[in-house]
Write a protein that holds these residues in place. Structure first.
Motif, PDB file in Angstrom:
ATOM      1  N   ILE A 145      55.780  68.066  47.984  1.00 52.89           N
ATOM      2  CA  ILE A 145      56.653  68.232  46.810  1.00 52.89           C
ATOM      3  C   ILE A 145      57.242  69.636  46.783  1.00 52.89           C
ATOM      4  O   ILE A 145      58.430  69.817  46.511  1.00 52.89           O
ATOM      5  N   LYS A 161      59.897  70.155  49.757  1.00 55.52           N
ATOM      6  CA  LYS A 161      61.169  69.453  49.556  1.00 55.52           C
ATOM      7  C   LYS A 161      61.813  69.788  48.223  1.00 55.52           C
ATOM      8  O   LYS A 161      62.890  69.274  47.917  1.00 55.52           O
ATOM      9  N   TYR A 177      61.202  68.879  45.194  1.00 53.98           N
ATOM     10  CA  TYR A 177      61.467  67.723  44.336  1.00 53.98           C
ATOM     11  C   TYR A 177      61.399  68.088  42.855  1.00 53.98           C
ATOM     12  O   TYR A 177      62.152  67.562  42.057  1.00 53.98           O
ATOM     13  N   GLN A 179      58.424  58.445  40.481  1.00 50.00           N
ATOM     14  CA  GLN A 179      59.796  58.077  40.832  1.00 50.00           C
ATOM     15  C   GLN A 179      60.111  58.468  42.290  1.00 50.00           C
ATOM     16  O   GLN A 179      60.862  57.791  42.961  1.00 50.00           O
ATOM     17  N   LYS A 180      59.512  59.545  42.765  1.00 47.81           N
ATOM     18  CA  LYS A 180      59.741  60.023  44.135  1.00 47.81           C
ATOM     19  C   LYS A 180      58.652  59.560  45.075  1.00 47.81           C
ATOM     20  O   LYS A 180      58.556  60.021  46.200  1.00 47.81           O
ATOM     21  N   LYS A 181      57.807  58.652  44.651  1.00 53.89           N
ATOM     22  CA  LYS A 181      56.626  58.251  45.405  1.00 53.89           C
ATOM     23  C   LYS A 181      56.940  57.791  46.825  1.00 53.89           C
ATOM     24  O   LYS A 181      56.188  58.050  47.759  1.00 53.89           O
ATOM     25  N   CYS A 224      58.939  58.963  48.829  1.00 55.88           N
ATOM     26  CA  CYS A 224      59.210  60.113  49.685  1.00 55.88           C
ATOM     27  C   CYS A 224      57.939  60.882  50.046  1.00 55.88           C
ATOM     28  O   CYS A 224      57.973  61.783  50.872  1.00 55.88           O
TER      29      CYS A 224
END
Length: 175
Positions: free
Chosen positions: A113, A116, A118, A168-170, A172
């Motif tokens: 995380i 990147k 996020y 929501q970004k799981k 990735c």
């Protein structure tokens, strides 16, 4: 260049801080307060040096893989952030008796995380706490959000918000 009047062929020694020129034979001060106004040795750009130029770019003859002082400093800060977050996750996990496998996965999620970016702008404590809570759920370790919040420095509302954003970004994130 000044020379000794008693030893004209002798070497002279330059005492830069004082600005004196001294005879090496007798020690007599041949000239005082002689200041060198030329460019200092460390202000001249050297080949393959890491000097940061005012324009922000490196000279054409400098290889592109030579890091600047600024990029080295950013990398150092980045590594310190990851180490501090890993330590915080380990401390929280220890307080609620979690296994090393859970801690390692939470740290791995945090690193991903953070790498990147996020959740840029969120506190590292809330991201670390949310990662820990997520891994507890994935690994069937029965921990409530309330328990994780009790050992975290971040407020519950922020941890919950970060947790929802991570979900929501799981896709990735590492599994």
């Amino acid at each position: 260049m000044a020379s000794c009047r008693y030893h004209p062929g002798a070497w002279v020694i330059e005492d830069s801080p004082a600005g004196d020129i001294i005879c090496s034979e007798c020690g007599m001060v041949c000239a005082e307060r002689c200041l060198d106004v030329s460019v200092e040795w460390n202000s001249r750009p050297l080949e393959n040096s890491n000097i940061v130029h005012p324009e922000g770019d490196k000279p054409d003859d400098m290889p592109p893989n030579v890091p600047s002082d600024e990029s080295r400093n950013q990398k150092r800060i980045f590594n310190q952030t990851l180490k501090m977050a890993a330590r915080n996750i380990k401390e929280m996990a220890e307080k609620i008796n979690l296994t090393k496998a859970v801690v390692d996965k939470a740290i791995q999620h945090f690193n991903t995380i953070h790498d990147k970016e996020y959740l840029k702008g969120m506190t590292k404590d809330s991201i670390g706490s949310a990662c820990l809570y997520l891994i507890c759920r994935q690994e069937s370790m029965p921990r409530k959000l309330r328990e994780v919040c009790a050992v975290s420095k971040a407020p519950k509302k922020e941890i919950d918000e970060v947790f929802k954003l991570i979900l929501q970004k799981k896709e990735c994130l590492p599994h």
